[in-house]
Design a protein around this motif. Structure first.
Motif, mmCIF file in Angstrom:
data_model
loop_
_atom_site.group_PDB
_atom_site.id
_atom_site.type_symbol
_atom_site.label_atom_id
_atom_site.label_comp_id
_atom_site.label_asym_id
_atom_site.label_seq_id
_atom_site.Cartn_x
_atom_site.Cartn_y
_atom_site.Cartn_z
ATOM 1 N N VAL A 157 -21.706 5.294 2.963
ATOM 2 C CA VAL A 157 -20.381 5.919 2.938
ATOM 3 C C VAL A 157 -19.441 4.959 2.222
ATOM 4 N N LEU A 158 -18.864 5.414 1.115
ATOM 5 C CA LEU A 158 -18.101 4.552 0.215
ATOM 6 C C LEU A 158 -16.656 5.026 0.117
ATOM 7 N N GLY A 159 -15.721 4.141 0.457
ATOM 8 C CA GLY A 159 -14.307 4.477 0.434
ATOM 9 C C GLY A 159 -13.619 3.969 -0.824
ATOM 10 N N HIS A 160 -12.595 4.715 -1.283
ATOM 11 C CA HIS A 160 -11.849 4.366 -2.495
ATOM 12 C C HIS A 160 -10.371 4.692 -2.312
ATOM 13 N N THR A 161 -9.537 4.006 -3.068
ATOM 14 C CA THR A 161 -8.097 4.295 -3.091
ATOM 15 C C THR A 161 -7.617 4.360 -4.534
ATOM 16 N N ASP A 162 -6.348 4.739 -4.708
ATOM 17 C CA ASP A 162 -5.749 4.603 -6.039
ATOM 18 C C ASP A 162 -5.217 3.171 -6.170
ATOM 19 N N SER A 163 -4.507 2.897 -7.255
ATOM 20 C CA SER A 163 -4.083 1.520 -7.533
ATOM 21 C C SER A 163 -2.718 1.158 -6.963
ATOM 22 N N THR A 164 -2.050 2.104 -6.296
ATOM 23 C CA THR A 164 -0.754 1.757 -5.703
ATOM 24 C C THR A 164 -0.984 0.841 -4.506
ATOM 25 N N GLY A 165 -0.023 -0.043 -4.242
ATOM 26 C CA GLY A 165 -0.191 -0.987 -3.141
ATOM 27 C C GLY A 165 -0.902 -2.242 -3.592
ATOM 28 N N ASN A 184 -5.411 -2.081 -0.319
ATOM 29 C CA ASN A 184 -6.271 -0.990 -0.773
ATOM 30 C C ASN A 184 -7.715 -1.188 -0.304
ATOM 31 N N LYS A 185 -8.161 -2.430 -0.343
ATOM 32 C CA LYS A 185 -9.530 -2.717 0.099
ATOM 33 C C LYS A 185 -9.670 -2.394 1.580
ATOM 34 N N ALA A 186 -8.702 -2.813 2.375
ATOM 35 C CA ALA A 186 -8.760 -2.562 3.822
ATOM 36 C C ALA A 186 -8.698 -1.063 4.118
ATOM 37 N N LEU A 187 -7.829 -0.331 3.399
ATOM 38 C CA LEU A 187 -7.694 1.105 3.629
ATOM 39 C C LEU A 187 -8.981 1.836 3.249
ATOM 40 N N SER A 188 -9.589 1.449 2.130
ATOM 41 C CA SER A 188 -10.823 2.116 1.698
ATOM 42 C C SER A 188 -11.956 1.867 2.698
ATOM 43 N N GLY A 203 -11.731 -0.282 -2.529
ATOM 44 C CA GLY A 203 -10.345 -0.361 -2.932
ATOM 45 C C GLY A 203 -10.103 0.520 -4.146
ATOM 46 N N ALA A 204 -9.395 -0.035 -5.147
ATOM 47 C CA ALA A 204 -9.098 0.728 -6.366
ATOM 48 C C ALA A 204 -10.003 0.332 -7.532
ATOM 49 N N SER A 249 -6.045 6.522 7.322
ATOM 50 C CA SER A 249 -7.501 6.488 7.373
ATOM 51 C C SER A 249 -8.066 7.454 8.408
ATOM 52 N N ASP A 250 -7.183 8.117 9.179
ATOM 53 C CA ASP A 250 -7.681 9.101 10.130
ATOM 54 C C ASP A 250 -7.947 10.416 9.405
ATOM 55 N N ILE A 251 -9.055 11.059 9.731
ATOM 56 C CA ILE A 251 -9.477 12.282 9.058
ATOM 57 C C ILE A 251 -8.529 13.423 9.415
#
Length: 217
Positions: A145-153, A158-162, A189-190, A118-120
Motif C-alpha cells: 500500500v503506497l501513499g502519495h501527496t502533491d507538492s504543497t507543504g 508530505n512524507k508523514a501524511l503519505s 510524499g510528493a 489521512s482518515d478515509i
C-alpha cells in the motif's frame, strides 16, 4: 464471363460465411480489461520489487500459512482477481491497472481522503471495503500500500501524511480480513508525481494511494 462472376461472388461471400453463427464477434467481455490505449501508464517505481524484498516477504507469508500459486495457474488467478476488482470498483473513479502478473489499484484522493487528512472519507468506505474483501478472497498474493501527496507543504510533512494515508488504507484492508502477513506500507510524499503540481487538476492526481498486488510464486 459467367465463370468470372461466380468466382467473384464466392470471394465476397467467404468472409460472411466465416462469421455466420458467431453472434456479435465484437462484443466486449463484461468487466474485461480496457483497450491498451486507454490503460493508465504504470510508473517505473511500481514495477520494482515489493517493499522489504520479495524473498523476505515470501518467507513471512509462508510462515503465516499462506501458499503460493502454481506457475501454471498464475495467469488465470490474476485474470479472475482483476475481473473482480474491476467489477467492485466500476464507476467509482478507482483505476485497476494490470502489468503482466501484477495488479495496481489506484485510489483517487478526491474520493478517498479530505485535503490534508489521512482518515478515509465516508464515501470511500464501501468501495474500499469491497476491494478488501476481494483481496481477502485472493489470498495467495502480497499487497503493498503506497501513499502519495502533491507538492504543497513541506517535504517532511508530505512524507508523514503519505505514510499515514497508506497505513489507513492498510488498516481498512486488515479489517476486511486481509492477513497482516501479506501487507506492507510505504509513503512517498510528493516524490512520485503522475500529474502537474502546477495545476489543481495535477495536484489532485498526485494525492492518491495505490495498492500493488503481486502473486506468491
Amino acid at each position: 464471363m459467367r465463370r468470372f462472376r461466380t468466382l467473384a461472388a464466392l470471394a465476397l461471400a467467404g468472409p460472411l460465411l466465416a462469421t455466420a453463427g458467431c453472434g456479435n464477434v465484437f462484443a466486449p467481455a463484461p468487466y474485461g480489461p480496457p483497450q491498451a490505449a486507454l490503460m493508465p501508464a504504470v510508473p517505473a517505481y511500481l514495477l520494482g520489487d515489493v517493499i522489504g524484498g520479495y524473498a523476505m516477504r515470501l518467507k513471512k507469508a509462508r510462515a503465516a500459512g499462506l501458499k503460493p500459486v502454481a506457475p501454471t495457474a498464475i495467469a488465470d488467478y490474476v485474470s479472475q482477481q482483476e475481473q473482480d476488482l474491476r467489477r467492485e470498483s466500476a464507476g467509482t473513479g478507482v483505476d485497476v491497472i494490470r502489468s503482466g502478473d501484477r495488479l495496481f489499484v489506484r485510489l483517487p484522493s478526491s474520493s478517498t481522503f479530505n485535503v490534508g487528512r489521512s482518515d478515509i472519507s465516508q464515501q470511500a468506505f464501501s468501495t474500499l471495503g469491497e476491494i478488501g474483501l476481494t483481496l481477502k478472497k485472493y489470498d495467495r498474493s502480497l499487497v503493498d500500500v503506497l501513499g502519495h501527496t502533491d507538492s504543497t507543504g513541506t517535504e517532511a510533512g508530505n512524507k508523514a501524511l503519505s505514510e499515514k494515508r497508506a497505513q489507513a488504507v492498510a488498516a481498512m484492508l486488515r479489517s476486511r480480513g486481509v492477513s497482516a502477513a501479506r501487507i506492507a506500507t510505504r509513503g512517498f510524499g510528493a516524490s512520485q508525481s503522475i500529474g502537474d503540481n502546477g495545476t489543481e487538476a495535477g495536484r489532485s492526481l498526485n494525492r492518491r494511494v495505490e495498492i500493488k498486488v503481486v502473486p506468491l510464486r
